[in-house]
Design an enzyme around this catalytic site. Structure first.
Site, PDB file in Angstrom:
ATOM      1  N   HIS A  44      17.468 116.107 -23.497  1.00  0.00           N
ATOM      2  CA  HIS A  44      18.396 116.948 -22.733  1.00  0.00           C
ATOM      3  C   HIS A  44      19.786 116.348 -22.561  1.00  0.00           C
ATOM      4  O   HIS A  44      20.566 116.835 -21.741  1.00  0.00           O
ATOM      5  CB  HIS A  44      17.803 117.258 -21.355  1.00  0.00           C
ATOM      6  CG  HIS A  44      16.676 118.248 -21.391  1.00  0.00           C
ATOM      7  ND1 HIS A  44      16.814 119.527 -21.872  1.00  0.00           N
ATOM      8  CD2 HIS A  44      15.368 118.141 -21.031  1.00  0.00           C
ATOM      9  CE1 HIS A  44      15.666 120.179 -21.784  1.00  0.00           C
ATOM     10  NE2 HIS A  44      14.760 119.359 -21.291  1.00  0.00           N
ATOM     11  N   ARG A  69      13.597 108.991 -24.833  1.00  0.00           N
ATOM     12  CA  ARG A  69      12.843 110.243 -24.936  1.00  0.00           C
ATOM     13  C   ARG A  69      13.279 110.965 -26.188  1.00  0.00           C
ATOM     14  O   ARG A  69      14.467 111.282 -26.363  1.00  0.00           O
ATOM     15  CB  ARG A  69      13.059 111.119 -23.707  1.00  0.00           C
ATOM     16  CG  ARG A  69      12.340 112.460 -23.858  1.00  0.00           C
ATOM     17  CD  ARG A  69      12.118 113.150 -22.550  1.00  0.00           C
ATOM     18  NE  ARG A  69      13.325 113.733 -21.998  1.00  0.00           N
ATOM     19  CZ  ARG A  69      13.334 114.518 -20.917  1.00  0.00           C
ATOM     20  NH1 ARG A  69      12.199 114.791 -20.288  1.00  0.00           N
ATOM     21  NH2 ARG A  69      14.466 115.008 -20.458  1.00  0.00           N
ATOM     22  N   ASP A  83      12.806 102.768 -35.817  1.00  0.00           N
ATOM     23  CA  ASP A  83      13.571 101.959 -36.781  1.00  0.00           C
ATOM     24  C   ASP A  83      14.831 101.348 -36.158  1.00  0.00           C
ATOM     25  O   ASP A  83      15.197 100.220 -36.476  1.00  0.00           O
ATOM     26  CB  ASP A  83      13.972 102.795 -38.013  1.00  0.00           C
ATOM     27  CG  ASP A  83      12.841 102.956 -39.022  1.00  0.00           C
ATOM     28  OD1 ASP A  83      11.799 102.292 -38.862  1.00  0.00           O
ATOM     29  OD2 ASP A  83      13.007 103.756 -39.965  1.00  0.00           O
ATOM     30  N   GLU A 148       3.675 118.366 -18.693  1.00  0.00           N
ATOM     31  CA  GLU A 148       4.659 119.204 -17.994  1.00  0.00           C
ATOM     32  C   GLU A 148       4.457 120.682 -18.266  1.00  0.00           C
ATOM     33  O   GLU A 148       5.405 121.455 -18.302  1.00  0.00           O
ATOM     34  CB  GLU A 148       6.083 118.749 -18.337  1.00  0.00           C
ATOM     35  CG  GLU A 148       6.381 118.542 -19.800  1.00  0.00           C
ATOM     36  CD  GLU A 148       7.802 118.027 -20.036  1.00  0.00           C
ATOM     37  OE1 GLU A 148       8.603 117.937 -19.102  1.00  0.00           O
ATOM     38  OE2 GLU A 148       8.120 117.745 -21.206  1.00  0.00           O
ATOM     39  N   ASP A 174       9.818 121.004 -15.814  1.00  0.00           N
ATOM     40  CA  ASP A 174       9.123 121.885 -16.764  1.00  0.00           C
ATOM     41  C   ASP A 174       7.798 122.381 -16.205  1.00  0.00           C
ATOM     42  O   ASP A 174       7.401 123.524 -16.465  1.00  0.00           O
ATOM     43  CB  ASP A 174       8.912 121.162 -18.094  1.00  0.00           C
ATOM     44  CG  ASP A 174      10.160 121.245 -18.956  1.00  0.00           C
ATOM     45  OD1 ASP A 174      10.590 122.365 -19.272  1.00  0.00           O
ATOM     46  OD2 ASP A 174      10.727 120.194 -19.287  1.00  0.00           O
TER      47      ASP A 174
HETATM   48  C1  3PY Z   1      10.861 117.397 -16.280  1.00  0.00           C
HETATM   49  O1  3PY Z   1      10.953 117.294 -15.038  1.00  0.00           O
HETATM   50  O2  3PY Z   1      10.542 118.442 -16.859  1.00  0.00           O
HETATM   51  C2  3PY Z   1      11.126 116.248 -17.133  1.00  0.00           C
HETATM   52  O3  3PY Z   1      10.984 116.332 -18.316  1.00  0.00           O
HETATM   53  C3  3PY Z   1      11.568 114.943 -16.602  1.00  0.00           C
HETATM   54  O4  3PY Z   1      11.863 114.850 -15.433  1.00  0.00           O
HETATM   55 MG    MG Z   2      10.706 118.182 -19.010  1.00  0.00          MG
END
Ligand code: 3PY
Ligand code: MG
Length: 252
Positions: A44, A69, A83, A148, A174
């Site tokens: 993000h 991430r 890598d 999530e 999420d």
């Molecule tokens: C979320 O809250 O969806 C995340 O991916 C990280 O906080």
């Molecule tokens: Mg998330």
């Protein structure tokens, strides 16, 4: 040893700071603040491999674990992140044991997995200076998957049982969306799902992590026994600090 795995073994909560500014200068500043880990966000934040590399180089001399991430659990992307030298990876939206198994395979060279082989040209191997890299790199990887979604919640025990999955991380934003409460991670139904997920992941014997909503939430999650948590973001610190400074000077 991977600092994240070492920290999990020590059993104290590992405190992290989210890095979403996609900037090596601010990463260097944050790396000096004493956090256990920083998470460089490829999902993000406006990061490219080049910006991620610059941030990794900026924190290289600090005793902080550089987690990244990936935008999606794609073996080609995982290969590139490994890598350039990330050892701790966070993968969003994991929903089944089969998906988790494929992710583990993506982090390991054959015969343990399917990671494509580069050694002399990868920063991770010291550009070939580490003769043991191919044989031992899997020991240094810490693979963390995000729970999530409703489907992810349903598969917690199966995902936690996959060998090579080192920890599970709950994404409240999420999860709230998936449970029908978009933008409301504090909704009682979302909070109940989080509490149950934390308890189930701990019962499954894997470290559980979460993104704390604020400092009170962070303290509560530590009391819940989470192994690691993000307690803020670089953007939040900057935005809050900038606004507070102005307010302080204008206050009569
Ligand atoms: C979320 O809250 O969806 C995340 O991916 C990280 O906080
Ligand atoms: Mg998330």
């Amino acid at each position: 040893m991977n600092r994240m795995k070492q920290g999990f073994a020590e059993g104290r909560p590992l405190l992290g700071l989210w890095q979403a500014l996609a900037n090596s200068y601010t990463a260097e500043i944050c790396a000096g603040a004493g956090y256990d880990w920083l998470c460089f966000d490829g999902e993000h934040a406006p990061n490219t491999l080049q910006t991620l590399l610059a941030q990794l180089q900026a924190v290289a001399t600090s005793p902080v674990e550089a987690m990244a991430r990936v935008p999606v659990g794609d073996p080609a992307i995982i290969k590139q992140y490994l890598d350039i030298g990330f050892k701790t990876l966070l993968v969003p939206m994991v929903e089944s044991a089969e998906q988790a198994e494929r992710l583990v395979a993506a982090t390991r060279f054959p015969p343990r997995g399917i990671r494509g082989v580069a050694s002399a040209t990868s920063r991770a191997s010291g550009f070939g200076a580490n003769p043991d890299y191919l044989a031992t790199q899997h020991e240094e990887v810490c693979l963390i998957v995000q729970i999530e979604s409703r489907a992810g919640l349903g598969a917690i025990e199966a995902i936690a049982a996959v060998e090579g999955i080192d920890a599970l991380f709950i994404g409240p934003a999420d999860l709230a969306g998936s449970l029908g409460h978009l933008g409301q991670p504090r909704h009682p139904e979302v909070q109940a799902a989080i509490a149950s997920a934390i308890q189930r992941i701990r019962a499954a014997g894997k470290p559980v992590g979460i993104f704390a909503l604020d400092t009170a939430d962070a303290r509560a999650r530590i009391a819940d026994g989470v192994a690691f948590l993000s307690i803020g973001t670089d953007i939040g610190l900057l935005a809050r600090g900038a606004a507070e400074l102005l307010r302080d000077v204008l206050r009569d």
